[in-house]
Design an enzyme around this catalytic site. Structure first.
Site, short mmCIF file in Angstrom:
data_model
loop_
_atom_site.label_atom_id
_atom_site.label_comp_id
_atom_site.label_asym_id
_atom_site.label_seq_id
_atom_site.Cartn_x
_atom_site.Cartn_y
_atom_site.Cartn_z
N LYS A 138 0.84 -1.20 0.00
CA LYS A 138 0.00 0.00 0.00
C LYS A 138 0.88 1.25 0.00
O LYS A 138 1.70 1.44 0.90
CB LYS A 138 -0.90 0.00 1.24
CG LYS A 138 -1.92 1.11 1.22
CD LYS A 138 -2.90 0.97 2.37
CE LYS A 138 -2.44 1.65 3.62
NZ LYS A 138 -2.50 3.11 3.59
N ASP B 43 -3.45 4.26 -1.90
CA ASP B 43 -4.44 4.66 -0.88
C ASP B 43 -4.39 6.17 -0.68
O ASP B 43 -3.90 6.66 0.33
CB ASP B 43 -4.14 3.91 0.42
CG ASP B 43 -5.18 4.17 1.49
OD1 ASP B 43 -6.33 4.47 1.14
OD2 ASP B 43 -4.82 4.06 2.69
N THR C 270 -11.02 3.58 10.33
CA THR C 270 -10.88 2.65 11.46
C THR C 270 -10.41 3.36 12.74
O THR C 270 -10.45 2.79 13.82
CB THR C 270 -9.89 1.53 11.11
OG1 THR C 270 -8.78 2.10 10.41
CG2 THR C 270 -10.54 0.50 10.22
N ILE D 97 -15.34 16.45 -6.07
CA ILE D 97 -16.48 16.37 -6.98
C ILE D 97 -16.19 15.28 -8.02
O ILE D 97 -15.02 14.95 -8.28
CB ILE D 97 -16.78 17.74 -7.65
CG1 ILE D 97 -15.56 18.23 -8.43
CG2 ILE D 97 -17.22 18.76 -6.61
CD1 ILE D 97 -15.86 19.45 -9.30
N PRO D 98 -17.25 14.69 -8.59
CA PRO D 98 -17.04 13.55 -9.49
C PRO D 98 -16.02 13.79 -10.60
O PRO D 98 -15.14 12.94 -10.84
CB PRO D 98 -18.45 13.30 -10.07
CG PRO D 98 -19.37 13.74 -8.97
CD PRO D 98 -18.69 14.95 -8.36
N ASN D 99 -16.08 14.93 -11.25
CA ASN D 99 -15.17 15.17 -12.38
C ASN D 99 -13.70 15.16 -11.95
O ASN D 99 -12.83 14.64 -12.65
CB ASN D 99 -15.53 16.51 -13.03
CG ASN D 99 -14.71 16.77 -14.27
OD1 ASN D 99 -14.75 15.99 -15.22
ND2 ASN D 99 -13.92 17.84 -14.25
N THR D 100 -13.44 15.72 -10.78
CA THR D 100 -12.06 15.78 -10.28
C THR D 100 -11.57 14.38 -9.90
O THR D 100 -10.43 13.98 -10.22
CB THR D 100 -11.99 16.73 -9.06
OG1 THR D 100 -12.45 18.00 -9.47
CG2 THR D 100 -10.58 16.84 -8.52
N LYS E 266 -7.24 7.94 -1.04
CA LYS E 266 -8.58 8.26 -0.52
C LYS E 266 -9.15 9.52 -1.18
O LYS E 266 -9.48 10.50 -0.51
CB LYS E 266 -8.54 8.46 1.00
CG LYS E 266 -8.09 7.22 1.77
CD LYS E 266 -8.20 7.43 3.26
CE LYS E 266 -7.81 6.22 4.07
NZ LYS E 266 -6.38 5.87 4.03
O1 C5P Z 1 -0.18 0.98 11.09
P1 C5P Z 1 -1.55 0.45 10.83
O2 C5P Z 1 -1.59 -1.08 10.70
O3 C5P Z 1 -2.58 0.99 11.77
O4 C5P Z 1 -1.87 0.99 9.37
C1 C5P Z 1 -3.11 0.90 8.74
C2 C5P Z 1 -3.00 1.52 7.39
O5 C5P Z 1 -4.28 1.46 6.78
C3 C5P Z 1 -2.59 2.99 7.38
O6 C5P Z 1 -1.76 3.17 6.25
C4 C5P Z 1 -3.86 3.77 7.19
O7 C5P Z 1 -3.68 4.93 6.44
C5 C5P Z 1 -4.72 2.77 6.40
N1 C5P Z 1 -6.17 2.89 6.57
C6 C5P Z 1 -6.79 2.83 7.81
N2 C5P Z 1 -8.16 2.96 7.91
C7 C5P Z 1 -8.90 3.15 6.81
C8 C5P Z 1 -8.29 3.19 5.55
C9 C5P Z 1 -6.91 3.05 5.47
O8 C5P Z 1 -6.11 2.62 8.82
N3 C5P Z 1 -10.22 3.22 6.89
#
Ligand code: C5P
Length: 230
Positions: free
Chosen positions: A35, A62, A126, A68-71, A64
């Site tokens: 990732k 990742d 999370t 807006i949709p076009n961007t 994220k």
């Molecule tokens: O170090 P750790 O195991 O907590 O890392 C989790 C990874 O997952 C980090 O890179 C974080 O940016 C990513 N992540 C996350 N929660 C999300 C989406 C991505 O922890 N919902």
């Protein structure tokens, strides 16, 4: 290479490419996808993606996207040029934004001649502890299904419910994974690798549970052991 149903993705949350290369070096026999997130990408841009591809491994980009949709469509299209295998957008950006991301992936991969990257919608981060997290994750998972994207990111606590509610139509990418004795850091909704795998995670994302460990190699082996016995 590990053949378990649940794949382990390593988060390259390092501040320099040499350290990221070292991590790839000691894990690449077992790991197929790395990732690249905002830490590495903001410092090194596409070089970070190239480093993983040069090692013959897949990239989960990742960043994220949430706009807006076009961007978002344009950003996803650009990412296709680097050959990423999966990329993330925020599901809370809405159905039209997720559909636009998918269109960007289709157009971008057609232009570059490579396979279409999988578009994955981040639901509730999370790190957020909220009582209605499950309800909100399920709502966003439903939006993701309607928009036609490939999967979502959710915590170990919701993966089973997402799989049930969507009848397995979405890939589940699951961060917030910790071995039982490990600290949570800034993560709030955590679970063990074994639990996430048993509940149907297609990918678990591990960062500090490996690099924060005293013996990273041993921690990774234990993660693989839990996943393969799930
Ligand atoms: O170090 P750790 O195991 O907590 O890392 C989790 C990874 O997952 C980090 O890179 C974080 O940016 C990513 N992540 C996350 N929660 C999300 C989406 C991505 O922890 N919902």
């Amino acid at each position: 290479m590990d053949e378990s149903k649940t794949r382990v993705v390593i988060a390259l949350d390092t501040e320099d490419l040499t350290e990221a290369k070292r991590v790839i070096g000691f894990t690449q026999d077992q790991v197929g996808t790395y990732k690249v997130g905002s830490i590495l990408f903001t410092r090194f841009g596409p070089d970070a993606v190239r480093m993983v591809k040069d090692a013959g491994r897949e990239v989960l980009l990742d960043l994220k996207f949430h706009d807006i949709p076009n961007t978002v469509k344009g950003a996803v299209k650009a990412a296709c040029g680097w050959g990423v295998g999966m990329l993330t957008v925020h599901a809370s950006g809405g159905g039209p934004m997720m559909t636009a991301a998918l269109e960007g992936a289709e157009e971008g991969s057609a232009a570059s001649g490579g396979p279409r990257p999988k578009v994955i919608g981040v639901t509730v981060l999370t790190s957020i502890a909220r009582e209605d997290a499950l309800d909100r994750v399920l709502e966003l998972a439903d939006d993701a299904v309607q928009a036609g994207i490939d999967g979502i990111v959710c915590s170990p606590r919701e993966v089973k419910h997402v799989k049930q509610a969507t009848e397995g139509r979405l890939l589940a990418v699951v961060p917030g994974v910790r071995l039982p004795e490990q600290q949570q850091h800034d993560q709030a909704r955590v679970g063990t690798p074994g639990q996430a795998a048993r509940d149907g995670a297609d990918y678990i994302v591990v960062g500090r549970s490996v690099f924060g460990a005293e013996d990273p190699q041993a921690a990774l082996s234990r993660i693989f052991e839990e996943v393969s016995h799930a």
